[in-house]
Design an enzyme around this catalytic site. Structure first.
Site, PDB file in Angstrom:
ATOM      1  NE  ARG A   1      -1.970   3.360   2.507  1.00  0.00           N
ATOM      2  CZ  ARG A   1      -1.416   4.527   2.738  1.00  0.00           C
ATOM      3  NH1 ARG A   1      -0.133   4.639   2.905  1.00  0.00           N
ATOM      4  NH2 ARG A   1      -2.142   5.608   2.814  1.00  0.00           N
TER       5      ARG A   1
ATOM      6  CG  HIS B   1       3.871   7.068   0.371  1.00  0.00           C
ATOM      7  ND1 HIS B   1       3.343   8.309   0.664  1.00  0.00           N
ATOM      8  CD2 HIS B   1       3.385   6.218   1.304  1.00  0.00           C
ATOM      9  CE1 HIS B   1       2.584   8.208   1.739  1.00  0.00           C
ATOM     10  NE2 HIS B   1       2.587   6.953   2.151  1.00  0.00           N
TER      11      HIS B   1
END
Length: 87
Positions: free
Chosen positions: A67, A72
């Site tokens: 995730r 990011h």
């Protein structure tokens, strides 16, 4: 949350037809698949510890890390992980 996770799987298969080339060459499909994967990964972080303890075959830490990569590092060209995951 578990229901939401399960609801993400079929659309990913529908979007790609389980074909890597469709994913690689269609930015609309990439966006849709990545969004579903992000939703799935986010949802796993909201599952109870009790439920996670029952599913010992799932690497929950890796899902959480995935995730973070999606959220990011997506703009850094990290396309290999979503491709492998979607397959």
């Amino acid at each position: 949350m578990l229901f939401l996770i399960l609801q993400c799987i079929n659309p990913i298969q529908e979007y790609t037809g389980e074909d890597r080339e469709i994913f690689l060459h269609n930015t609309l499909v990439q966006d849709a698949v990545l969004r579903r994967l992000q939703t799935m990964a986010e949802s796993t972080q909201r599952l109870s510890e009790e439920l996670k303890a029952e599913a010992t075959e799932v690497d929950w830490r890796a899902l959480s890390g995935f995730r973070n990569v999606l959220v990011h590092d997506y703009l850094n060209g990290m396309m290999r992980s979503p491709i492998v995951t979607a397959e």
